[in-house]
Design a protein around this motif. Structure first.
Motif, PDB file in Angstrom:
ATOM      1  N   HIS A 172      25.654  48.086  53.795  1.00 29.33           N
ATOM      2  CA  HIS A 172      25.954  48.238  55.215  1.00 29.33           C
ATOM      3  C   HIS A 172      26.196  46.878  55.863  1.00 29.33           C
ATOM      4  N   GLY A 173      27.348  46.741  56.521  1.00 31.96           N
ATOM      5  CA  GLY A 173      27.646  45.539  57.277  1.00 31.96           C
ATOM      6  C   GLY A 173      28.174  44.387  56.454  1.00 31.96           C
ATOM      7  N   PHE A 174      28.403  44.582  55.138  1.00 29.57           N
ATOM      8  CA  PHE A 174      28.901  43.483  54.314  1.00 29.57           C
ATOM      9  C   PHE A 174      30.384  43.276  54.614  1.00 29.57           C
ATOM     10  N   ASP A 175      30.759  42.043  54.924  1.00 26.61           N
ATOM     11  CA  ASP A 175      32.109  41.760  55.384  1.00 26.61           C
ATOM     12  C   ASP A 175      33.138  41.969  54.277  1.00 26.61           C
ATOM     13  N   GLN A 176      34.320  42.489  54.663  1.00 22.64           N
ATOM     14  CA  GLN A 176      35.376  42.758  53.691  1.00 22.64           C
ATOM     15  C   GLN A 176      35.912  41.482  53.064  1.00 22.64           C
ATOM     16  N   THR A 177      35.982  40.395  53.847  1.00 20.09           N
ATOM     17  CA  THR A 177      36.455  39.126  53.291  1.00 20.09           C
ATOM     18  C   THR A 177      35.524  38.636  52.196  1.00 20.09           C
ATOM     19  N   LEU A 178      34.217  38.761  52.416  1.00 16.39           N
ATOM     20  CA  LEU A 178      33.261  38.363  51.379  1.00 16.39           C
ATOM     21  C   LEU A 178      33.360  39.268  50.162  1.00 16.39           C
ATOM     22  N   ARG A 179      33.603  40.556  50.375  1.00 18.87           N
ATOM     23  CA  ARG A 179      33.759  41.480  49.249  1.00 18.87           C
ATOM     24  C   ARG A 179      34.915  41.040  48.363  1.00 18.87           C
ATOM     25  N   GLN A 180      36.042  40.730  48.970  1.00 13.34           N
ATOM     26  CA  GLN A 180      37.200  40.303  48.200  1.00 13.34           C
ATOM     27  C   GLN A 180      36.952  38.967  47.515  1.00 13.34           C
ATOM     28  N   PHE A 181      36.244  38.063  48.198  1.00 11.79           N
ATOM     29  CA  PHE A 181      35.979  36.743  47.630  1.00 11.79           C
ATOM     30  C   PHE A 181      35.114  36.849  46.378  1.00 11.79           C
ATOM     31  N   PHE A 182      34.004  37.580  46.469  1.00  9.90           N
ATOM     32  CA  PHE A 182      33.105  37.688  45.328  1.00  9.90           C
ATOM     33  C   PHE A 182      33.725  38.506  44.194  1.00  9.90           C
ATOM     34  N   SER A 183      34.518  39.515  44.512  1.00 10.93           N
ATOM     35  CA  SER A 183      35.171  40.296  43.456  1.00 10.93           C
ATOM     36  C   SER A 183      36.210  39.457  42.723  1.00 10.93           C
ATOM     37  N   LYS A 184      36.958  38.609  43.438  1.00 10.85           N
ATOM     38  CA  LYS A 184      37.926  37.721  42.786  1.00 10.85           C
ATOM     39  C   LYS A 184      37.222  36.677  41.926  1.00 10.85           C
ATOM     40  N   ILE A 185      36.116  36.144  42.425  1.00 16.46           N
ATOM     41  CA  ILE A 185      35.346  35.173  41.640  1.00 16.46           C
ATOM     42  C   ILE A 185      34.884  35.808  40.327  1.00 16.46           C
ATOM     43  N   THR A 186      34.407  37.049  40.391  1.00 16.60           N
ATOM     44  CA  THR A 186      33.976  37.766  39.183  1.00 16.60           C
ATOM     45  C   THR A 186      35.128  37.928  38.205  1.00 16.60           C
ATOM     46  N   ARG A 187      36.296  38.304  38.697  1.00 18.06           N
ATOM     47  CA  ARG A 187      37.464  38.521  37.846  1.00 18.06           C
ATOM     48  C   ARG A 187      37.865  37.241  37.124  1.00 18.06           C
ATOM     49  N   TYR A 188      37.994  36.150  37.886  1.00 20.29           N
ATOM     50  CA  TYR A 188      38.446  34.899  37.283  1.00 20.29           C
ATOM     51  C   TYR A 188      37.408  34.311  36.329  1.00 20.29           C
ATOM     52  N   ALA A 189      36.137  34.500  36.624  1.00 21.67           N
ATOM     53  CA  ALA A 189      35.090  34.019  35.717  1.00 21.67           C
ATOM     54  C   ALA A 189      35.180  34.730  34.371  1.00 21.67           C
ATOM     55  N   ILE A 190      35.424  36.042  34.395  1.00 23.04           N
ATOM     56  CA  ILE A 190      35.556  36.803  33.143  1.00 23.04           C
ATOM     57  C   ILE A 190      36.801  36.373  32.381  1.00 23.04           C
ATOM     58  N   LEU A 191      37.904  36.158  33.090  1.00 26.87           N
ATOM     59  CA  LEU A 191      39.144  35.738  32.428  1.00 26.87           C
ATOM     60  C   LEU A 191      38.987  34.369  31.776  1.00 26.87           C
ATOM     61  N   ILE A 192      38.308  33.450  32.437  1.00 23.89           N
ATOM     62  CA  ILE A 192      38.067  32.128  31.846  1.00 23.89           C
ATOM     63  C   ILE A 192      37.212  32.259  30.596  1.00 23.89           C
ATOM     64  N   LEU A 193      36.189  33.101  30.652  1.00 20.08           N
ATOM     65  CA  LEU A 193      35.332  33.327  29.487  1.00 20.08           C
ATOM     66  C   LEU A 193      36.129  33.929  28.332  1.00 20.08           C
ATOM     67  N   VAL A 194      37.049  34.848  28.637  1.00 16.80           N
ATOM     68  CA  VAL A 194      37.875  35.472  27.600  1.00 16.80           C
ATOM     69  C   VAL A 194      38.782  34.429  26.952  1.00 16.80           C
ATOM     70  N   VAL A 195      39.387  33.560  27.743  1.00 21.39           N
ATOM     71  CA  VAL A 195      40.258  32.515  27.187  1.00 21.39           C
ATOM     72  C   VAL A 195      39.478  31.580  26.266  1.00 21.39           C
ATOM     73  N   ILE A 196      38.270  31.233  26.656  1.00 22.76           N
ATOM     74  CA  ILE A 196      37.430  30.383  25.792  1.00 22.76           C
ATOM     75  C   ILE A 196      37.111  31.091  24.489  1.00 22.76           C
ATOM     76  N   MET A 197      36.828  32.386  24.549  1.00 18.31           N
ATOM     77  CA  MET A 197      36.551  33.151  23.330  1.00 18.31           C
ATOM     78  C   MET A 197      37.782  33.245  22.435  1.00 18.31           C
ATOM     79  N   VAL A 198      38.961  33.380  23.027  1.00 15.47           N
ATOM     80  CA  VAL A 198      40.202  33.436  22.239  1.00 15.47           C
ATOM     81  C   VAL A 198      40.444  32.111  21.532  1.00 15.47           C
TER      82      VAL A 198
END
Length: 269
Positions: free
Chosen positions: A59-85
């Motif tokens: 409740h009350g969590f800002d949409q801008t913060l939602r998008q920011f943290f979700s993008k951070i999660t996505r890019y962190a996983i992609l960087i980890l995948v590239v390192i594993m490759v």
């Protein structure tokens, strides 16, 4: 020097065998890397949507913060995948992680001011000292908030000026929010002569407040002597109203008070 055909054939055969082994080995690595990239890409997208949806249920969590943290999660996983490759092809991942850390440190030092604005933007969106549509005053910055971003906040002043304020500036100073509380106190002061009847003036001001529907019944309006200056006395009407009626009630009651005191005799007998 004569080359023995038999030795040459054996050397070529050995080289081809090693090349075949190398090709097979790297083929499996390449196939595994492609599968890992596809799976990592899909998982990163799924994690992004999951984080966005999960934060959306708060409740009350800002949409801008939602998008920011979700993008951070996505890019962190992609960087980890590239390192594993890269690890699939024998690359030392420890050195890659160290290089990424060094690059991140260099970027952080170069963009220190920008990162301060991002950190301040996250705090403003999380703690919400002001929201879109509220009128605020922060230091020398004042206006109605139109947008709160991760880097800066956009405001619109009462005289129509566009203001873009860095978030770090807004976060490091006290914030005066004129719309956060639903009720506000208002003071109207009118001047009368020293020889005029103060009690009559106070009664007339209270009558105006009582008949105005915008004035709150509680706390009760009061009228008192607010100032003494030379030959005039300042009589103040103090009342409470909603934040949306603050300005309109002040303008209307000020005019009504002047007209009422001019129309009625308040001279002392």
């Amino acid at each position: 020097m004569n080359l023995d055909p038999q030795n040459a054939f054996l050397s070529a055969q050995t080289g081809l065998a090693q090349l075949s082994t190398l090709i097979v080995s790297y083929s499996f690595s390449a196939v595994g890397a492609v599968i890992l990239l596809i799976a990592g890409y899909l998982f990163a997208g799924l994690a992004e949507r999951s984080v966005n949806a999960g934060l959306g249920r708060l409740h009350g969590f800002d949409q801008t913060l939602r998008q920011f943290f979700s993008k951070i999660t996505r890019y962190a996983i992609l960087i980890l995948v590239v390192i594993m490759v890269l690890g699939q092809f024998g690359v030392q991942t420890a050195s890659i992680i160290a290089a990424i850390g060094a690059i991140g440190l260099a970027i952080g030092l170069a963009l220190q001011g920008t990162l301060q604005n991002i950190a301040a933007g996250i705090m403003l969106l999380a703690l919400r000292p002001f929201r879109i549509g509220e009128y605020v005053e922060v230091g020398t910055v004042a206006g109605t908030v139109e947008e709160i971003g991760l880097f800066a906040t956009r405001l619109h002043t009462v005289d129509g000026i566009y203001v873009l304020a860095p978030n770090s500036t807004l976060w490091n100073q006290p914030v005066r929010n004129f719309n956060r509380n639903k009720t506000r106190r208002n003071d109207i002061t009118v001047e009368i002569g020293r020889d005029d009847d103060i009690d009559r003036a106070q009664t007339e001001l209270l009558r105006l407040a009582a008949q105005d529907k915008r004035v709150k019944k509680e706390p009760k309006p009061t009228a008192f002597i607010g100032a003494l200056a030379g030959s005039v006395v300042g009589v103040t009407l103090r009342y409470w109203t909603s934040d949306t009626d603050f300005l309109s009630s002040k303008l209307d009651l000020t005019k009504q008070a002047k007209e009422a005191l001019d129309a009625k005799s308040i001279s002392a007998p």
